[in-house]
Design a protein around this motif. Structure first.
Motif, PDB file in Angstrom:
ATOM      1  N   ARG A  96      31.102  31.672  33.390  1.00  0.00           N
ATOM      2  CA  ARG A  96      31.945  32.211  34.247  1.00  0.00           C
ATOM      3  C   ARG A  96      33.188  31.923  33.703  1.00  0.00           C
ATOM      4  O   ARG A  96      34.231  32.943  33.743  1.00  0.00           O
ATOM      5  N   ASP A  97      33.458  30.684  33.493  1.00  0.00           N
ATOM      6  CA  ASP A  97      34.918  30.302  32.895  1.00  0.00           C
ATOM      7  C   ASP A  97      35.154  31.008  31.696  1.00  0.00           C
ATOM      8  O   ASP A  97      36.390  31.644  31.530  1.00  0.00           O
ATOM      9  N   LEU A  99      34.080  34.273  31.080  1.00  0.00           N
ATOM     10  CA  LEU A  99      34.222  35.630  31.340  1.00  0.00           C
ATOM     11  C   LEU A  99      35.872  35.519  32.084  1.00  0.00           C
ATOM     12  O   LEU A  99      36.282  36.601  31.700  1.00  0.00           O
ATOM     13  N   VAL A 100      36.328  34.939  32.792  1.00  0.00           N
ATOM     14  CA  VAL A 100      37.409  34.684  33.267  1.00  0.00           C
ATOM     15  C   VAL A 100      38.519  34.834  32.060  1.00  0.00           C
ATOM     16  O   VAL A 100      39.623  35.513  32.217  1.00  0.00           O
ATOM     17  N   VAL A 102      38.152  36.050  29.116  1.00  0.00           N
ATOM     18  CA  VAL A 102      37.836  37.325  28.547  1.00  0.00           C
ATOM     19  C   VAL A 102      38.724  38.347  29.519  1.00  0.00           C
ATOM     20  O   VAL A 102      39.284  39.199  29.247  1.00  0.00           O
ATOM     21  N   GLU A 103      38.547  38.340  30.892  1.00  0.00           N
ATOM     22  CA  GLU A 103      39.094  39.345  31.641  1.00  0.00           C
ATOM     23  C   GLU A 103      40.463  39.064  31.897  1.00  0.00           C
ATOM     24  O   GLU A 103      41.206  40.292  31.683  1.00  0.00           O
ATOM     25  N   ARG A 104      40.957  37.883  31.834  1.00  0.00           N
ATOM     26  CA  ARG A 104      42.445  37.755  31.724  1.00  0.00           C
ATOM     27  C   ARG A 104      43.051  38.431  30.398  1.00  0.00           C
ATOM     28  O   ARG A 104      44.204  39.162  30.584  1.00  0.00           O
ATOM     29  N   ARG A 105      42.605  38.180  29.276  1.00  0.00           N
ATOM     30  CA  ARG A 105      43.090  38.616  28.047  1.00  0.00           C
ATOM     31  C   ARG A 105      43.065  40.305  28.121  1.00  0.00           C
ATOM     32  O   ARG A 105      44.095  40.880  27.630  1.00  0.00           O
ATOM     33  N   ALA A 106      41.736  40.715  28.507  1.00  0.00           N
ATOM     34  CA  ALA A 106      41.700  42.127  28.685  1.00  0.00           C
ATOM     35  C   ALA A 106      42.825  42.770  29.542  1.00  0.00           C
ATOM     36  O   ALA A 106      43.432  43.894  29.179  1.00  0.00           O
ATOM     37  N   ASN A 107      43.041  42.190  30.788  1.00  0.00           N
ATOM     38  CA  ASN A 107      44.442  42.427  31.574  1.00  0.00           C
ATOM     39  C   ASN A 107      45.737  42.446  30.840  1.00  0.00           C
ATOM     40  O   ASN A 107      46.551  43.421  30.993  1.00  0.00           O
ATOM     41  N   GLU A 108      45.700  41.550  30.257  1.00  0.00           N
ATOM     42  CA  GLU A 108      47.185  41.420  29.187  1.00  0.00           C
ATOM     43  C   GLU A 108      47.290  42.521  28.249  1.00  0.00           C
ATOM     44  O   GLU A 108      48.257  43.009  28.107  1.00  0.00           O
ATOM     45  N   ARG A 110      45.648  45.430  28.565  1.00  0.00           N
ATOM     46  CA  ARG A 110      45.873  46.850  29.273  1.00  0.00           C
ATOM     47  C   ARG A 110      47.233  46.628  29.566  1.00  0.00           C
ATOM     48  O   ARG A 110      47.952  47.748  29.369  1.00  0.00           O
TER      49      ARG A 110
END
Length: 188
Positions: A96-97, A99-100, A102-108, A110
């Motif tokens: 989970r950590d 994935l968090v 990875v999601e944060r980097r993807a948002n940055e 984007r």
């Protein structure tokens, strides 16, 4: 019995085996400090999550609740511990950590992409608006208008969508026919 199931050792193998020999090396210091605090009377019980070494060599996570049992004179007799295998939960937490992150980097990425795209589109649109102002001030001659009608069937739209909203730029046929006075009316 629970410790045998969690660690994969038989009761015979565990009998007389020091706890330190099956405790993960990175958790030994904290384990000894907690035991010392209970022996000194600083703690009456202790809760922790520790890694033990499974008989196969892998690490298993265990939630431990320990209490030091004393005799009537207050002298330590033995530790009483309750253990629960939490390896699956800890593994899921690690995933989970990750994935968090990875999601944060993807948002940055984007957000950075949208900022660059917005800047890159704003420059040509400013030029187009300038040209549209010229057209509005000086309507298109009839022969040019006839050529343009072949291309201007309805409305042309540039639409950008993002989670923050939609940006839409439109060019209507009316501009080519000189029916729009203010080119800023073209922006939606």
């Amino acid at each position: 019995r629970a410790l045998c199931q969690i660690t994969g050792y038989t009761p015979t193998q565990l009998e007389g085996l020091p706890v330190a020999s099956i405790t993960h090396p990175d958790d030994l210091k904290a384990d000894w400090e907690a035991r010392g605090a209970m022996l000194e009377g600083e703690l009456s019980s202790h809760r922790a999550e520790r890694r033990y070494l499974h008989a196969s060599g892998s690490a298993v996570w265990v939630a431990i609740n320990s209490t030091l049992v004393r005799d009537a004179d207050g002298k330590p007799l033995h530790f009483l511990s309750q253990m629960q295998d939490i390896t699956e939960r800890r593994t899921l937490e690690v995933h989970r950590d990750a994935l968090v992150v990875v999601e944060r980097r993807a948002n940055e990425w984007r957000e950075a992409f949208i900022a660059v795209l917005s800047h890159e589109l704003r420059t040509p649109i400013t030029t187009i608006l300038g040209e549209l102002r010229k057209i509005a001030a000086d309507p298109v001659p009839a022969d040019e208008l006839e050529k343009a009608r072949g291309y201007a069937k309805g409305r042309f739209v540039l639409r950008l969508e993002s989670p923050q909203g939609t940006i839409q730029y439109g060019l209507r046929r009316e501009v080519l026919e000189g029916e729009i006075e203010d080119p800023d009316d073209l922006l939606r």
